[in-house]
Design an enzyme around this catalytic site. Structure first.
Site, PDB file in Angstrom:
ATOM      1  N   HIS A   1       3.114  -4.332   9.575  1.00  0.00           N
ATOM      2  CA  HIS A   1       2.954  -4.183  11.017  1.00  0.00           C
ATOM      3  C   HIS A   1       1.725  -4.893  11.588  1.00  0.00           C
ATOM      4  CE1 HIS A   1       6.128  -1.376  10.289  1.00  0.00           C
ATOM      5  NE2 HIS A   1       5.357  -0.593   9.553  1.00  0.00           N
TER       6      HIS A   1
ATOM      7  N   GLU B   1      12.372  -9.296   3.289  1.00  0.00           N
ATOM      8  CA  GLU B   1      11.601  -8.096   3.671  1.00  0.00           C
ATOM      9  C   GLU B   1      12.486  -6.862   3.531  1.00  0.00           C
ATOM     10  OE1 GLU B   1      10.240  -8.358   7.741  1.00  0.00           O
ATOM     11  OE2 GLU B   1       9.669  -6.237   7.808  1.00  0.00           O
TER      12      GLU B   1
ATOM     13  N   ASP C   1       0.922 -15.378   7.007  1.00  0.00           N
ATOM     14  CA  ASP C   1       0.579 -16.777   6.731  1.00  0.00           C
ATOM     15  C   ASP C   1       0.854 -17.135   5.272  1.00  0.00           C
ATOM     16  OD1 ASP C   1      -0.163 -17.069   9.356  1.00  0.00           O
ATOM     17  OD2 ASP C   1      -2.323 -17.074   8.993  1.00  0.00           O
TER      18      ASP C   1
ATOM     19  N   HIS D   1      12.573  -2.368   3.636  1.00  0.00           N
ATOM     20  CA  HIS D   1      11.923  -1.090   3.910  1.00  0.00           C
ATOM     21  C   HIS D   1      12.854   0.029   3.474  1.00  0.00           C
ATOM     22  CE1 HIS D   1       8.781  -3.048   6.127  1.00  0.00           C
ATOM     23  NE2 HIS D   1       9.717  -3.774   6.706  1.00  0.00           N
ATOM     24  N   ILE D   2      12.258   1.067   2.941  1.00  0.00           N
ATOM     25  CA  ILE D   2      13.036   2.226   2.488  1.00  0.00           C
ATOM     26  C   ILE D   2      13.573   2.976   3.704  1.00  0.00           C
ATOM     27  CG2 ILE D   2      12.844   4.429   1.273  1.00  0.00           C
ATOM     28  CD1 ILE D   2      10.506   3.054  -0.355  1.00  0.00           C
ATOM     29  N   SER D   3      12.693   3.222   4.659  1.00  0.00           N
ATOM     30  CA  SER D   3      13.094   3.964   5.858  1.00  0.00           C
ATOM     31  C   SER D   3      13.588   2.998   6.936  1.00  0.00           C
ATOM     32  CB  SER D   3      11.895   4.757   6.392  1.00  0.00           C
ATOM     33  OG  SER D   3      10.852   3.884   6.802  1.00  0.00           O
TER      34      SER D   3
ATOM     35  N   ARG E   1       5.213  10.888  -2.290  1.00  0.00           N
ATOM     36  CA  ARG E   1       4.725  10.637  -0.932  1.00  0.00           C
ATOM     37  C   ARG E   1       5.849  10.897   0.080  1.00  0.00           C
ATOM     38  NH1 ARG E   1       4.546   4.624   1.605  1.00  0.00           N
ATOM     39  NH2 ARG E   1       3.512   5.168   3.549  1.00  0.00           N
TER      40      ARG E   1
ATOM     41  N   PRO F   1       0.782  -1.232   0.000  1.00  0.00           N
ATOM     42  CA  PRO F   1       0.000   0.000   0.000  1.00  0.00           C
ATOM     43  C   PRO F   1       0.821   1.293   0.000  1.00  0.00           C
ATOM     44  CG  PRO F   1      -0.919  -1.552   1.566  1.00  0.00           C
ATOM     45  CD  PRO F   1       0.321  -2.184   1.001  1.00  0.00           C
ATOM     46  N   ASN F   2       0.412   2.195  -0.853  1.00  0.00           N
ATOM     47  CA  ASN F   2       0.932   3.570  -0.957  1.00  0.00           C
ATOM     48  C   ASN F   2       2.302   3.672  -1.621  1.00  0.00           C
ATOM     49  OD1 ASN F   2      -1.342   4.774   0.446  1.00  0.00           O
ATOM     50  ND2 ASN F   2      -0.532   3.761   2.272  1.00  0.00           N
TER      51      ASN F   2
ATOM     52  N   ASN G   1       8.305  -5.208   0.012  1.00  0.00           N
ATOM     53  CA  ASN G   1       8.091  -4.082   0.908  1.00  0.00           C
ATOM     54  C   ASN G   1       6.579  -4.033   1.093  1.00  0.00           C
ATOM     55  OD1 ASN G   1       7.744  -1.751   2.320  1.00  0.00           O
ATOM     56  ND2 ASN G   1       9.034  -0.477   1.000  1.00  0.00           N
TER      57      ASN G   1
ATOM     58  N   ARG H   1      11.639   5.269  13.763  1.00  0.00           N
ATOM     59  CA  ARG H   1      10.385   6.001  13.575  1.00  0.00           C
ATOM     60  C   ARG H   1       9.382   5.686  14.691  1.00  0.00           C
ATOM     61  NH1 ARG H   1       8.450   5.297   7.639  1.00  0.00           N
ATOM     62  NH2 ARG H   1       7.116   7.035   8.293  1.00  0.00           N
TER      63      ARG H   1
ATOM     64  N   ARG I   1       5.787   1.208  14.157  1.00  0.00           N
ATOM     65  CA  ARG I   1       6.519   0.669  13.004  1.00  0.00           C
ATOM     66  C   ARG I   1       7.667  -0.261  13.428  1.00  0.00           C
ATOM     67  NH1 ARG I   1       4.486   3.895   8.764  1.00  0.00           N
ATOM     68  NH2 ARG I   1       4.011   5.966   9.498  1.00  0.00           N
TER      69      ARG I   1
ATOM     70  N   ALA J   1       2.577  -0.627   5.209  1.00  0.00           N
ATOM     71  CA  ALA J   1       1.968  -0.720   6.546  1.00  0.00           C
ATOM     72  C   ALA J   1       1.470  -2.126   6.883  1.00  0.00           C
ATOM     73  CB  ALA J   1       0.824   0.289   6.658  1.00  0.00           C
TER      74      ALA J   1
ATOM     75  N   TYR K   1      10.800   9.006   2.195  1.00  0.00           N
ATOM     76  CA  TYR K   1      10.908   7.936   1.197  1.00  0.00           C
ATOM     77  C   TYR K   1      11.713   8.315  -0.051  1.00  0.00           C
ATOM     78  CZ  TYR K   1       7.345   5.905   4.198  1.00  0.00           C
ATOM     79  OH  TYR K   1       6.681   5.414   5.295  1.00  0.00           O
TER      80      TYR K   1
END
Ligand code: DQA
Length: 145
Positions: A80, A98, A87, A100-102, A17, A9-10, A74, A107, A111, A77, A22
């Site tokens: 989390h 996995e 599953d 993540h950019i940040s 964004r 998402p996003n 990635n 944060r 998160r 959200a 990001y």
């Protein structure tokens, strides 16, 4: 050796964004960068997939299990809280990394916890869009073992 890169998402709004967090690379540019890098590393194919819908991402993972050597994800959200995604990752017997950019640990507290980390091969976070490139290196290394 082929790879599927999933963005949740996003992440289609990358570049516009919250660029302070990001960065300013667009989703389309990220895909171009990853396809080039994957080719350089010897992957025969690199597909980029993005969806804002949990169920679509789960369907994509299910079909990836017979079509791809590994996945870089990635999950945004969903990372989390999505037990359904966790599953699905546990159900597919291909390596999932996995990213993540940040640096999620720098944060907000919500998160800091990932429900998918325990079923992924490893986690790369905090290197901007380079986290995905590092993910490609990690996957290549795993697959060549
Ligand atoms: C993110 C971090 C998540 O907490 C957030 O919800 C995202 C992006 C990252 O790449 O840094 O959408 O996964």
């Amino acid at each position: 050796m082929n790879v599927l890169v999933i963005n949740g998402p996003n992440l289609n709004l990358l570049g516009e964004r919250e660029p302070g967090i990001y960065g300013d690379v667009s989703y389309e540019s990220l895909c171009e960068i990853l396809k080039g890098k994957a080719q350089e590393l010897g992957f025969s194919q690199c597909e980029c997939y993005q969806s804002n819908h949990e169920g679509d991402i789960i369907d994509k993972l299910h079909s990836a299990r017979t079509e791809y050597s590994g996945v870089i994800i990635n999950a945004g959200a969903l990372t989390h809280y999505s037990i359904a995604l966790r599953d699905a990752i546990a159900a597919v017997h291909i390596p999932v990394i996995e990213v993540h950019i940040s640096n999620v640990h720098k944060r907000e507290e919500f998160r800091h916890h990932s429900v998918i980390s325990p079923v992924c091969e490893g986690v790369i976070a905090g290197f901007g869009t380079n986290s995905y490139v590092l993910g490609l290196y990690a996957l290549k290394n795993l697959l060549e073992k």
